[in-house]
Design a protein around this motif. Structure first.
Motif, PDB file in Angstrom:
ATOM      1  N   VAL A  96       0.821  -1.217   0.000  1.00  0.00           N
ATOM      2  CA  VAL A  96       0.000   0.000   0.000  1.00  0.00           C
ATOM      3  C   VAL A  96       0.859   1.273   0.000  1.00  0.00           C
ATOM      4  CG1 VAL A  96      -1.845  -1.202   1.249  1.00  0.00           C
ATOM      5  CG2 VAL A  96      -0.197   0.165   2.540  1.00  0.00           C
ATOM      6  N   GLY A 102       8.897  -2.226   8.738  1.00  0.00           N
ATOM      7  CA  GLY A 102       8.451  -0.830   8.670  1.00  0.00           C
ATOM      8  C   GLY A 102       8.776  -0.010   9.901  1.00  0.00           C
ATOM      9  N   PHE A 151      11.199   3.253  10.100  1.00  0.00           N
ATOM     10  CA  PHE A 151      10.607   4.509  10.585  1.00  0.00           C
ATOM     11  C   PHE A 151      11.502   5.137  11.653  1.00  0.00           C
ATOM     12  CE2 PHE A 151       6.493   6.811  10.818  1.00  0.00           C
ATOM     13  CZ  PHE A 151       6.795   7.681  11.848  1.00  0.00           C
ATOM     14  N   ASN A 166       4.963   6.512  -2.064  1.00  0.00           N
ATOM     15  CA  ASN A 166       6.424   6.535  -2.081  1.00  0.00           C
ATOM     16  C   ASN A 166       6.911   6.077  -3.454  1.00  0.00           C
ATOM     17  OD1 ASN A 166       9.149   6.018  -1.761  1.00  0.00           O
ATOM     18  ND2 ASN A 166       8.943   4.994   0.224  1.00  0.00           N
TER      19      ASN A 166
HETATM   20  O1  UT7 Z   1      11.325   5.112   1.572  1.00  0.00           O
HETATM   21  C1  UT7 Z   1      11.927   4.838   2.806  1.00  0.00           C
HETATM   22  C2  UT7 Z   1      11.498   3.585   3.351  1.00  0.00           C
HETATM   23  N1  UT7 Z   1      10.216   3.414   3.922  1.00  0.00           N
HETATM   24  C3  UT7 Z   1       9.763   4.062   5.002  1.00  0.00           C
HETATM   25  O2  UT7 Z   1      10.269   5.061   5.423  1.00  0.00           O
HETATM   26  C4  UT7 Z   1       8.579   3.461   5.717  1.00  0.00           C
HETATM   27  C5  UT7 Z   1       8.765   3.503   7.206  1.00  0.00           C
HETATM   28  N2  UT7 Z   1       7.719   2.817   7.964  1.00  0.00           N
HETATM   29  C6  UT7 Z   1       6.409   3.219   7.976  1.00  0.00           C
HETATM   30  O3  UT7 Z   1       6.042   4.150   7.276  1.00  0.00           O
HETATM   31  C7  UT7 Z   1       5.454   2.513   8.912  1.00  0.00           C
HETATM   32  O4  UT7 Z   1       6.179   1.681   9.789  1.00  0.00           O
HETATM   33  C8  UT7 Z   1       4.359   1.661   8.182  1.00  0.00           C
HETATM   34  C9  UT7 Z   1       3.378   2.605   7.512  1.00  0.00           C
HETATM   35  C10 UT7 Z   1       5.008   0.759   7.175  1.00  0.00           C
HETATM   36  C11 UT7 Z   1       3.579   0.824   9.197  1.00  0.00           C
HETATM   37  O5  UT7 Z   1       3.018   1.619  10.218  1.00  0.00           O
HETATM   38  P1  UT7 Z   1       3.156   1.160  11.751  1.00  0.00           P
HETATM   39  O6  UT7 Z   1       2.428   2.158  12.535  1.00  0.00           O
HETATM   40  O7  UT7 Z   1       4.638   1.008  12.004  1.00  0.00           O
HETATM   41  O8  UT7 Z   1       2.376  -0.200  11.767  1.00  0.00           O
HETATM   42  P2  UT7 Z   1       2.897  -1.698  12.071  1.00  0.00           P
HETATM   43  O9  UT7 Z   1       3.738  -2.200  10.947  1.00  0.00           O
HETATM   44  O10 UT7 Z   1       3.490  -1.746  13.437  1.00  0.00           O
HETATM   45  O11 UT7 Z   1       1.519  -2.485  12.093  1.00  0.00           O
HETATM   46  C12 UT7 Z   1       0.464  -2.155  13.011  1.00  0.00           C
HETATM   47  C13 UT7 Z   1      -0.726  -3.044  12.698  1.00  0.00           C
HETATM   48  C14 UT7 Z   1      -0.373  -4.530  12.609  1.00  0.00           C
HETATM   49  O12 UT7 Z   1      -1.446  -5.272  13.134  1.00  0.00           O
HETATM   50  P3  UT7 Z   1      -1.352  -5.887  14.625  1.00  0.00           P
HETATM   51  O13 UT7 Z   1      -0.155  -6.789  14.588  1.00  0.00           O
HETATM   52  O14 UT7 Z   1      -1.172  -4.709  15.528  1.00  0.00           O
HETATM   53  O15 UT7 Z   1      -2.659  -6.589  14.774  1.00  0.00           O
HETATM   54  C15 UT7 Z   1      -0.312  -4.767  11.126  1.00  0.00           C
HETATM   55  O16 UT7 Z   1      -0.596  -6.106  10.757  1.00  0.00           O
HETATM   56  O17 UT7 Z   1      -1.284  -2.683  11.443  1.00  0.00           O
HETATM   57  C16 UT7 Z   1      -1.405  -3.861  10.633  1.00  0.00           C
HETATM   58  N3  UT7 Z   1      -1.238  -3.456   9.230  1.00  0.00           N
HETATM   59  C17 UT7 Z   1      -2.271  -3.090   8.441  1.00  0.00           C
HETATM   60  N4  UT7 Z   1      -3.594  -2.999   8.677  1.00  0.00           N
HETATM   61  C18 UT7 Z   1      -4.373  -2.581   7.669  1.00  0.00           C
HETATM   62  C19 UT7 Z   1      -0.081  -3.368   8.516  1.00  0.00           C
HETATM   63  N5  UT7 Z   1      -0.359  -2.954   7.267  1.00  0.00           N
HETATM   64  C20 UT7 Z   1      -1.701  -2.771   7.205  1.00  0.00           C
HETATM   65  C21 UT7 Z   1      -2.558  -2.346   6.188  1.00  0.00           C
HETATM   66  N6  UT7 Z   1      -3.893  -2.264   6.455  1.00  0.00           N
HETATM   67  N7  UT7 Z   1      -2.119  -1.993   4.947  1.00  0.00           N
END
Ligand code: UT7
Length: 327
Positions: free
Chosen positions: A156, A219, A223, A284
């Motif tokens: 996404v 991720g 971050f 991105n």
């Molecule tokens: O270009 C340079 C490189 N990239 C970046 O700079 C990206 C850096 N990272 C980020 O932007 C963030 O870490 C993300 C947007 C990728 C993720 O956000 P987060 O707040 O760190 O979420 P998370 O990965 O810790 O996931 C939280 C929850 C998880 O569920 P549980 O385990 O809490 O039940 C994930 O499974 O959100 C869930 N989740 C989603 N839910 C709905 C992860 N992706 C999704 C999704 N839709 N697309």
């Protein structure tokens, strides 16, 4: 003394727009989650017959027309990309062929999302060393081709697109004590830390698996590093020319996540209205995001000749860096 001036900028986004709601019909996600966690509303995705070099050529032609130059004026093409058309030859060579350029040199540069900022620094060094006069620097990506479309944690986040700058050597006499006066690139800062190759990578390659592979990311870890490394890049380029955050007219960051951008702005006390944001509509686009954001600021009239612009990025490697330029 020679300075590297930004003479022109051009951008290109594929026609096909995919919204968060479109994605929520294919995978277990929602518009609300994507907007809240990333600030992304939609992204552009390349058509099956559109390759990275095609996106690059569109952006290159727009940049040349903005600069008022002909293809034959270019003596170096650099393409910053992590999604080349082929393992080799370089996508830059494909771009050279498609543009019909019969002179000069062409090569790709691989620093993932930091690619364009790395490219600005390399182009500046080549120009100052007298090895090039007029450089076409392109950031072009088709990240949609390396996404695992079943992994909601990554698919996404990314989109496809291209942006290009025409950079040219310009004679310039520095005024003593006024390092930041006059147009052109004023300072560059590049860093990498190979300790973190495993938090953002593609799980394939010609030498390892003989496959293209898919993007993998921890991720939360990325971050965490992003806010620290971006602050490091911004402070370092400013220190080089004895300037403060308050001297900058525009911050043109790599567009990964609106929370990273607002977090950095808050940490460094950068007014949010000075940050150019496109991540909501482009997602991105890796090496393409910095020139895409700069192009938007130019077209809508925010960035004007004489403005002091700070470019920064951080990406896989990890790599990060900043470039300060007066437009
Ligand atoms: O270009 C340079 C490189 N990239 C970046 O700079 C990206 C850096 N990272 C980020 O932007 C963030 O870490 C993300 C947007 C990728 C993720 O956000 P987060 O707040 O760190 O979420 P998370 O990965 O810790 O996931 C939280 C929850 C998880 O569920 P549980 O385990 O809490 O039940 C994930 O499974 O959100 C869930 N989740 C989603 N839910 C709905 C992860 N992706 C999704 C999704 N839709 N697309």
């Amino acid at each position: 003394m020679v300075r590297t001036r930004i003479l022109g900028c051009g951008t290109y986004l594929p026609a096909n727009i995919v919204t968060n709601t479109d994605l929520s019909k294919r995978i277990d996600t929602s518009d609300e989650w994507i907007r809240e966690r990333t600030g992304i509303h939609r992204r552009h995705i390349a058509a099956d017959n559109e390759w990275t070099s095609d996106l690059a050529v569109h952006a290159a032609n727009a940049a040349l027309s903005d600069a008022g130059l002909k293809v034959s004026d270019i003596d170096l093409i650099m393409v910053a990309t992590a999604t080349p058309d082929h393992t080799f030859p370089a996508t830059a060579a494909e771009v050279q062929r498609k543009l019909g350029l019969k002179r000069g040199a062409a090569f790709d540069l691989q620093a993932v999302c930091s690619g364009f900022v790395y490219g600005l620094s390399v182009a500046d060094a080549m120009i100052k060393a007298g090895q090039a006069q007029t450089v076409l620097l392109i950031g072009a990506e088709t990240f949609s081709r390396i996404l695992d479309w079943t992994d909601r944690g990554t698919c996404v986040l990314f989109g496809d697109g291209a942006g290009a700058f025409v950079l040219q050597a310009t004679p310039f006499d520095e005024i003593p004590g006024k390092k930041a006066e006059g147009p052109g690139i004023l300072s560059c800062y590049l860093r990498s830390d190979g300790e973190y190759t495993d938090i953002l990578y593609v799980d394939g390659g010609p030498s390892s698996t003989q496959t293209v592979g898919k993007l993998r990311m921890q991720g939360r870890e990325v971050f965490r590093h992003a806010v620290t490394n971006i602050a490091d890049a911004i402070r370092s380029v400013l220190r080089d020319v004895d300037l403060q955050i308050s001297d900058i007219d525009w911050f043109v960051p790599h567009q990964a996540n609106v929370r990273i951008l607002t977090g950095t702005a808050k940490k460094l006390r950068i007014p949010e209205e000075k940050v150019i944001l496109t991540v909501d509509r482009h997602a991105n686009t890796s090496a393409a995001s910095v020139p895409l954001a700069f192009g938007e600021g130019l077209v809508d009239g925010r960035i004007k000749p004489g403005d002091l612009v700070l470019f920064e990025a951080m990406g896989g490697g990890l790599t990060w860096g900043g470039v300060l330029a007066r437009y």
